[in-house]
Enzyme design. Structure first.
Site, mmCIF file in Angstrom:
data_model
loop_
_atom_site.group_PDB
_atom_site.id
_atom_site.type_symbol
_atom_site.label_atom_id
_atom_site.label_comp_id
_atom_site.label_asym_id
_atom_site.label_seq_id
_atom_site.Cartn_x
_atom_site.Cartn_y
_atom_site.Cartn_z
ATOM 1 N N ALA A 11 -15.045 -6.336 60.093
ATOM 2 C CA ALA A 11 -15.746 -6.681 58.850
ATOM 3 C C ALA A 11 -15.377 -8.057 58.305
ATOM 4 C CB ALA A 11 -15.463 -5.616 57.798
ATOM 5 N N HIS A 108 -19.622 0.456 67.067
ATOM 6 C CA HIS A 108 -19.992 1.395 66.006
ATOM 7 C C HIS A 108 -21.505 1.438 65.760
ATOM 8 C CE1 HIS A 108 -15.594 1.037 64.392
ATOM 9 N NE2 HIS A 108 -15.687 1.718 65.501
#
Ligand code: ZN
Length: 235
Positions: A11, A108
């Site tokens: 992130a 993911h």
């Protein structure tokens, strides 16, 4: 000197593009722990209210209009130079592809597609956003009426084994394993550091916060990713 990199991004590489981190100090879950239910597959399947909250969250997500930053572009450049064994990401935002990377292993999943949990049909998120904007709260599959969900890996769902195996293989064939903007606390992604270390690879970490792998790293950079990465990869 030609060094080949395997790169794992998290992130932290996208926060400079305006996409909030889930776990960081300004993270979604840090600010609103209840939001975590939206990312749990059992809660998602069990509750129309959770799904409605999740779709509301998706519709408002900054992902759709976010632009890649200099760090994403530097990694796309690395691929063009043939110096990348793989770009592995924990992110679902598609910013690596927007920056020009073509070979991205999305551990993911991706927010840009939607899966039917029943008939397993996959459709672009672009087909769903207008339905949400038109007021549908919990849009169903138009073919089978099943539950739709973004093609991301929720808690309780397993990763795509082929993607994971490709990530492991790429990690074994690099010279340097570069972990960027990831807290290295989520497995199996973080375990790629173990694969790299066991194979005797150099480990470089670029992350604002300490990680569990700092002691084993050959180099640690705490400076902002969007300026650090272009400099590091140009050297
Ligand atoms: Zn369906």
């Amino acid at each position: 000197m030609t060094r080949r990199f395997a790169v794992l991004t998290g992130a932290g590489i996208s926060t400079a593009s305006g996409i909030p981190d889930f776990r960081g100090p300004q993270g979604l879950w840090t600010k609103d722990p209840a939001a975590q239910a939206m990312f749990d597959i059992d809660e998602y399947v069990a509750s129309s209210a959770v799904r409605a909250a999740a779709w509301k969250h998706r519709l408002a997500a900054p992902i759709w209009t976010a632009e890649p930053n200099a760090a994403h572009r530097a990694l796309a450049g690395l691929e063009r130079q043939g110096r990348l064994t793989a770009l592995i990401t924990q992110n679902i935002d598609g910013l690596h592809q927007k920056a020009g990377s073509t070979n991205v292993l999305e551990l993911h999943g991706t927010a840009w597609f939607v899966d039917c949990l029943d008939c397993h049909r996959r459709i672009p998120m672009a087909e769903l956003l207008p339905r949400l904007e038109a007021g549908e709260e919990d849009p169903a599959c138009l073919v089978c009426g099943g539950i739709l969900k973004s093609a991301t890996v929720s808690f309780g769902q397993s990763l795509d084994q082929q993607v994971l195996e490709a990530a492991v293989a790429a990690t074994k064939t690099c010279d340097t394993f570069l972990a960027v903007g990831t807290s290295l606390q989520v497995y199996p992604a973080a375990g790629l550091c173990d694969v790299a270390l066991t194979a005797g690879k150099r480990l470089v970490i670029v992350n604002a916060e300490p990680t569990p792998y700092d002691e084993q790293a050959d180099q640690i950079l705490r400076t902002p990713i969007e300026t650090t990465l272009p400099d590091l990869l140009a050297s």
